[in-house]
Design a protein around this motif. Structure first.
Motif, PDB file in Angstrom:
ATOM      1  N   TYR A   1       0.829  -1.202   0.000  1.00 36.04           N
ATOM      2  CA  TYR A   1       0.000   0.000   0.000  1.00 36.04           C
ATOM      3  C   TYR A   1       0.864   1.252   0.000  1.00 36.04           C
ATOM      4  CZ  TYR A   1      -4.792  -1.716   0.660  1.00 36.04           C
ATOM      5  OH  TYR A   1      -6.013  -2.273   0.480  1.00 36.04           O
ATOM      6  N   GLY A   2       1.872   1.246   0.852  1.00 31.46           N
ATOM      7  CA  GLY A   2       2.692   2.440   1.016  1.00 31.46           C
ATOM      8  C   GLY A   2       3.499   2.798  -0.207  1.00 31.46           C
ATOM      9  N   ASP A   3       3.681   1.845  -1.121  1.00 31.65           N
ATOM     10  CA  ASP A   3       4.430   2.115  -2.340  1.00 31.65           C
ATOM     11  C   ASP A   3       3.535   2.595  -3.477  1.00 31.65           C
ATOM     12  OD1 ASP A   3       6.782   1.383  -1.138  1.00 31.65           O
ATOM     13  OD2 ASP A   3       6.611  -0.725  -1.733  1.00 31.65           O
ATOM     14  N   SER A   4       2.217   2.653  -3.244  1.00 28.88           N
ATOM     15  CA  SER A   4       1.288   3.110  -4.273  1.00 28.88           C
ATOM     16  C   SER A   4       1.256   4.626  -4.329  1.00 28.88           C
ATOM     17  CB  SER A   4      -0.135   2.601  -3.986  1.00 28.88           C
ATOM     18  OG  SER A   4      -0.181   1.196  -3.962  1.00 28.88           O
ATOM     19  N   SER A   5       1.098   5.158  -5.518  1.00 28.93           N
ATOM     20  CA  SER A   5       0.818   6.583  -5.653  1.00 28.93           C
ATOM     21  C   SER A   5      -0.657   6.808  -5.339  1.00 28.93           C
ATOM     22  CB  SER A   5       1.120   7.042  -7.076  1.00 28.93           C
ATOM     23  OG  SER A   5       0.214   6.427  -7.986  1.00 28.93           O
ATOM     24  N   PRO A   6      -1.086   8.037  -5.041  1.00 34.44           N
ATOM     25  CA  PRO A   6      -2.518   8.278  -4.815  1.00 34.44           C
ATOM     26  C   PRO A   6      -3.376   7.820  -5.991  1.00 34.44           C
ATOM     27  CG  PRO A   6      -1.240  10.154  -4.071  1.00 34.44           C
ATOM     28  CD  PRO A   6      -0.280   9.235  -4.757  1.00 34.44           C
ATOM     29  N   MET A   7      -2.915   8.095  -7.227  1.00 31.72           N
ATOM     30  CA  MET A   7      -3.664   7.643  -8.400  1.00 31.72           C
ATOM     31  C   MET A   7      -3.668   6.122  -8.498  1.00 31.72           C
ATOM     32  SD  MET A   7      -3.001   8.547 -12.423  1.00 31.72           S
ATOM     33  CE  MET A   7      -3.859   7.642 -13.725  1.00 31.72           C
ATOM     34  N   GLY A   8      -2.529   5.501  -8.202  1.00 25.90           N
ATOM     35  CA  GLY A   8      -2.455   4.046  -8.240  1.00 25.90           C
ATOM     36  C   GLY A   8      -3.381   3.410  -7.225  1.00 25.90           C
ATOM     37  N   LEU A   9      -3.487   4.020  -6.036  1.00 29.64           N
ATOM     38  CA  LEU A   9      -4.389   3.502  -5.005  1.00 29.64           C
ATOM     39  C   LEU A   9      -5.841   3.587  -5.477  1.00 29.64           C
ATOM     40  CD1 LEU A   9      -4.699   2.435  -2.106  1.00 29.64           C
ATOM     41  CD2 LEU A   9      -4.859   4.818  -1.344  1.00 29.64           C
ATOM     42  N   ALA A  10      -6.216   4.726  -6.084  1.00 28.70           N
ATOM     43  CA  ALA A  10      -7.578   4.880  -6.603  1.00 28.70           C
ATOM     44  C   ALA A  10      -7.858   3.878  -7.715  1.00 28.70           C
ATOM     45  CB  ALA A  10      -7.789   6.309  -7.109  1.00 28.70           C
ATOM     46  N   TRP A  11      -6.880   3.666  -8.584  1.00 26.81           N
ATOM     47  CA  TRP A  11      -7.058   2.722  -9.704  1.00 26.81           C
ATOM     48  C   TRP A  11      -7.235   1.292  -9.199  1.00 26.81           C
ATOM     49  CZ3 TRP A  11      -7.679   6.782 -12.334  1.00 26.81           C
ATOM     50  CH2 TRP A  11      -7.847   6.760 -13.707  1.00 26.81           C
ATOM     51  N   ARG A  12      -6.481   0.906  -8.174  1.00 26.20           N
ATOM     52  CA  ARG A  12      -6.610  -0.451  -7.641  1.00 26.20           C
ATOM     53  C   ARG A  12      -7.966  -0.637  -6.959  1.00 26.20           C
ATOM     54  NH1 ARG A  12      -1.797   0.890  -8.544  1.00 26.20           N
ATOM     55  NH2 ARG A  12      -0.002  -0.476  -8.680  1.00 26.20           N
ATOM     56  N   PHE A  13      -8.427   0.387  -6.256  1.00 23.39           N
ATOM     57  CA  PHE A  13      -9.736   0.331  -5.616  1.00 23.39           C
ATOM     58  C   PHE A  13     -10.838   0.159  -6.658  1.00 23.39           C
ATOM     59  CE2 PHE A  13     -13.479   3.019  -4.706  1.00 23.39           C
ATOM     60  CZ  PHE A  13     -14.049   2.270  -3.700  1.00 23.39           C
ATOM     61  N   LEU A  14     -10.777   0.941  -7.725  1.00 29.29           N
ATOM     62  CA  LEU A  14     -11.810   0.879  -8.753  1.00 29.29           C
ATOM     63  C   LEU A  14     -11.670  -0.364  -9.633  1.00 29.29           C
ATOM     64  CD1 LEU A  14     -11.770   4.664  -9.746  1.00 29.29           C
ATOM     65  CD2 LEU A  14     -13.557   3.470  -8.465  1.00 29.29           C
ATOM     66  N   SER A  15     -10.472  -0.925  -9.715  1.00 30.24           N
ATOM     67  CA  SER A  15     -10.267  -2.128 -10.520  1.00 30.24           C
ATOM     68  C   SER A  15     -10.820  -3.377  -9.846  1.00 30.24           C
ATOM     69  CB  SER A  15      -8.769  -2.332 -10.791  1.00 30.24           C
ATOM     70  OG  SER A  15      -8.251  -1.292 -11.588  1.00 30.24           O
ATOM     71  N   TYR A  16     -10.924  -3.345  -8.523  1.00 36.36           N
ATOM     72  CA  TYR A  16     -11.307  -4.559  -7.792  1.00 36.36           C
ATOM     73  C   TYR A  16     -12.696  -5.055  -8.185  1.00 36.36           C
ATOM     74  CZ  TYR A  16     -13.159  -7.444  -4.073  1.00 36.36           C
ATOM     75  OH  TYR A  16     -13.777  -8.463  -3.385  1.00 36.36           O
ATOM     76  N   SER A  17     -13.687  -4.163  -8.272  1.00 39.76           N
ATOM     77  CA  SER A  17     -15.081  -4.575  -8.447  1.00 39.76           C
ATOM     78  C   SER A  17     -15.557  -4.385  -9.876  1.00 39.76           C
ATOM     79  CB  SER A  17     -15.990  -3.776  -7.499  1.00 39.76           C
ATOM     80  OG  SER A  17     -17.346  -4.083  -7.741  1.00 39.76           O
ATOM     81  N   THR A  18     -15.880  -5.489 -10.539  1.00 40.17           N
ATOM     82  CA  THR A  18     -16.454  -5.418 -11.883  1.00 40.17           C
ATOM     83  C   THR A  18     -17.853  -4.808 -11.830  1.00 40.17           C
ATOM     84  OG1 THR A  18     -15.202  -7.364 -12.571  1.00 40.17           O
ATOM     85  CG2 THR A  18     -17.117  -6.772 -13.909  1.00 40.17           C
ATOM     86  N   GLY A  19     -18.619  -5.157 -10.804  1.00 40.26           N
ATOM     87  CA  GLY A  19     -19.971  -4.622 -10.673  1.00 40.26           C
ATOM     88  C   GLY A  19     -19.982  -3.109 -10.551  1.00 40.26           C
ATOM     89  N   TYR A  20     -19.041  -2.561  -9.794  1.00 42.65           N
ATOM     90  CA  TYR A  20     -18.984  -1.110  -9.626  1.00 42.65           C
ATOM     91  C   TYR A  20     -18.621  -0.442 -10.949  1.00 42.65           C
ATOM     92  CZ  TYR A  20     -18.134   3.369  -7.345  1.00 42.65           C
ATOM     93  OH  TYR A  20     -18.192   4.684  -6.971  1.00 42.65           O
ATOM     94  N   ASN A  21     -17.783  -1.090 -11.754  1.00 41.78           N
ATOM     95  CA  ASN A  21     -17.466  -0.571 -13.086  1.00 41.78           C
ATOM     96  C   ASN A  21     -18.715  -0.525 -13.957  1.00 41.78           C
ATOM     97  OD1 ASN A  21     -14.315  -0.308 -14.088  1.00 41.78           O
ATOM     98  ND2 ASN A  21     -14.545  -1.488 -12.209  1.00 41.78           N
ATOM     99  N   TYR A  22     -19.558  -1.557 -13.850  1.00 34.96           N
ATOM    100  CA  TYR A  22     -20.803  -1.567 -14.619  1.00 34.96           C
ATOM    101  C   TYR A  22     -21.717  -0.418 -14.203  1.00 34.96           C
ATOM    102  CZ  TYR A  22     -19.610  -6.272 -16.275  1.00 34.96           C
ATOM    103  OH  TYR A  22     -19.003  -7.348 -16.875  1.00 34.96           O
ATOM    104  N   ILE A  23     -21.812  -0.159 -12.906  1.00 36.75           N
ATOM    105  CA  ILE A  23     -22.664   0.927 -12.414  1.00 36.75           C
ATOM    106  C   ILE A  23     -22.157   2.274 -12.928  1.00 36.75           C
ATOM    107  CG2 ILE A  23     -23.410   2.167 -10.351  1.00 36.75           C
ATOM    108  CD1 ILE A  23     -23.399  -0.532  -8.889  1.00 36.75           C
ATOM    109  N   MET A  24     -20.840   2.504 -12.844  1.00 35.07           N
ATOM    110  CA  MET A  24     -20.270   3.762 -13.334  1.00 35.07           C
ATOM    111  C   MET A  24     -20.487   3.910 -14.834  1.00 35.07           C
ATOM    112  SD  MET A  24     -16.653   4.249 -11.265  1.00 35.07           S
ATOM    113  CE  MET A  24     -15.957   2.687 -11.832  1.00 35.07           C
ATOM    114  N   GLY A  25     -20.233   2.832 -15.575  1.00 32.49           N
ATOM    115  CA  GLY A  25     -20.399   2.892 -17.015  1.00 32.49           C
ATOM    116  C   GLY A  25     -21.841   3.131 -17.424  1.00 32.49           C
ATOM    117  N   PHE A  26     -22.776   2.471 -16.753  1.00 35.83           N
ATOM    118  CA  PHE A  26     -24.198   2.646 -17.060  1.00 35.83           C
ATOM    119  C   PHE A  26     -24.630   4.082 -16.785  1.00 35.83           C
ATOM    120  CE2 PHE A  26     -28.675   2.604 -15.707  1.00 35.83           C
ATOM    121  CZ  PHE A  26     -29.262   2.083 -16.857  1.00 35.83           C
ATOM    122  N   ALA A  27     -24.158   4.672 -15.692  1.00 37.24           N
ATOM    123  CA  ALA A  27     -24.522   6.055 -15.357  1.00 37.24           C
ATOM    124  C   ALA A  27     -23.988   7.027 -16.405  1.00 37.24           C
ATOM    125  CB  ALA A  27     -23.987   6.411 -13.974  1.00 37.24           C
ATOM    126  N   GLU A  28     -22.754   6.828 -16.845  1.00 33.20           N
ATOM    127  CA  GLU A  28     -22.178   7.734 -17.829  1.00 33.20           C
ATOM    128  C   GLU A  28     -22.862   7.605 -19.186  1.00 33.20           C
ATOM    129  OE1 GLU A  28     -17.668   7.925 -15.887  1.00 33.20           O
ATOM    130  OE2 GLU A  28     -18.058   6.679 -17.643  1.00 33.20           O
TER     131      GLU A  28
END
Length: 430
Positions: free
Chosen positions: A155-182
């Protein structure tokens, strides 16, 4: 042409006239200077690229005292120095243009008809941008599945952007929700009757994107801010009925939408055909991108992620005896879809980020440390999953033959094995 508008009066006040002129110029120039999201803007950008480049360099050198030349190399960032200079030039030209426009057209009492075309420009730019962002989330291109190098990073070696990307990459369902909204927001913006609803949805979606970009230092701050401003611009046109309904709790009625009415039938038909062509172009480009990506993804399966034993290693131009005794000689390799780890003599491990370019049969690797440069290794798949690699690695010209030993399984981690639970007697925090 007759056009009606959801405005409080037939004649605009001075503030409305000046605001319209300024934001018309600013939004138009911003779209022109940022053609990457909307491909058919690119030809217009090419027409003005040279004078805009001259103005940008002039402003950088004489106003901000920045050394030239400015770096215009595409890097995946939308917040480069040259992007901020383009934004400054667009803002300065908008201010100057507003002053000149106000002096020349001082007798004008309203821009009802022109306002319609400005809203069309903003609506379609927003819609197409939302389509593209929505599709890359539905297909999980923007936030791909977590891979070996990401799962093994602290965790400590992640950049702030890298941390956000890993969080958003974890859940496929959350990606579907974001994509559907956009995508939903983009679709609603295409029709006059649903513009207000689409602008509301797009505003809050873009506001969330902007918050992530600012709070996690994601390099798309300029574009996300522009999307919020454009969405808000569309909402301002219906400010009175929205305030009456949502804040005052009073009946608002349906706002009168801007709508051109041409006397010549062929103009109406032509405008409808152009609208359909734009939508078909966007759909065609999206489909083409999907096909190319899926084909590259299919081809990339030819390269098996896992552990490889180096059965033959040589450096052209050097005797084989010297190559075998060289401490930089490869011993073992671990290859995943986003990383390359080379174990050399003495058990030293050299790791670097790596993308598999299946179309070009090459591994595009990024510098493993500050003293090295990016490099490319050509690969060829052999029988039983073996590989041959050829290229320059750590400033050494090399050729290696790798024998596949075992696959790498990243699903052994707690993060990927935990799964979803309806019932939790206590928070599972680790």
């Amino acid at each position: 042409m007759n056009a009606s508008a959801s405005l409080p009066a037939v004649y605009w006040n001075t503030g409305q006239l000046i605001a319209f002129r300024f934001f018309t110029l600013l939004f138009t120039l911003f779209i022109l200077f940022n053609p990457n999201m909307v491909a058919f803007v690119y030809p217009f950008w090419m027409l003005v690229k040279i004078p805009v480049g001259w103005l940008t360099n002039l402003a950088a050198q004489w106003i901000f005292h920045i050394g030239l030349p400015l770096n215009d190399k595409i890097s995946g960032s939308g917040d480069r120095l040259i992007d901020f200079m383009h934004l400054f030039v667009a803002f300065a030209l908008s201010v100057l243009g507003t002053v000149v426009w106000s002096v020349v057209d001082y007798r004008r009492r309203s821009y009802n008809q022109a306002l319609y075309w400005v809203t069309v420009l903003v609506r379609y730019y927003l819609a197409i941008t939302m389509f593209e962002y929505g599709m890359v989330k539905l297909l999980k291109w923007q936030f791909p599945d977590l891979t070996a190098s990401k799962l093994s990073q602290r965790y400590g070696d992640s950049s702030p952007m890298g941390l956000a990307w890993r969080f958003l990459s974890y859940s496929t369902g959350y990606n579907y929700i974001m994509g559907f909204a956009e995508i939903s927001g983009g679709l609603l913006l295409l029709y006059r009757r649903t513009v207000t609803l689409g602008a509301m949805l797009t505003f809050f979606v873009a506001l969330n994107i902007m918050a992530i970009n600012y709070c996690f230092d994601v390099a798309v701050k300029i574009l996300s801010t522009a999307l919020v401003m454009m969405s808000f611009f569309l909402l301002v046109l219906d400010a009175r009925p929205l305030i009456r309904f949502f804040i005052l709790g009073q009946p608002a009625g349906a706002p009168v939408k801007l709508k051109p009415e041409f006397k010549q039938r062929w103009i109406n038909v032509t405008s409808l055909v152009l609208k359909c062509l734009v939508l078909l172009l966007v759909a065609g480009m999206t489909t083409s991108t999907i096909i190319k990506y899926e084909y590259a993804k299919y081809k990339s399966t030819e390269v098996k992620p896992g552990y490889y034993k180096v059965v033959n290693y040589r450096e052209p131009g050097r005797p084989q005896t010297q190559t075998n005794m060289d401490p930089a000689r490869w011993q073992k390799v671990m290859l995943t879809h986003d990383s390359l780890s080379v174990y050399i003599a003495g058990g030293v491990r050299i790791a670097c980020a790596c993308n598999i370019d299946a179309a070009g049969n090459q591994l595009i690797c990024f510098k493993p440390n500050a003293n090295e440069t990016d490099f490319t290794l050509k690969y060829k798949t052999l029988k039983t999953g073996n590989l041959s690699l050829k290229g320059v690695f750590m400033r050494h010209q090399m050729v290696a033959k790798l024998a596949f030993q075992s696959a790498y399984h990243s699903d052994t981690t707690l993060l990927l094995n935990r799964g979803f639970h309806w019932i939790n007697e206590a928070p599972f925090y680790k």
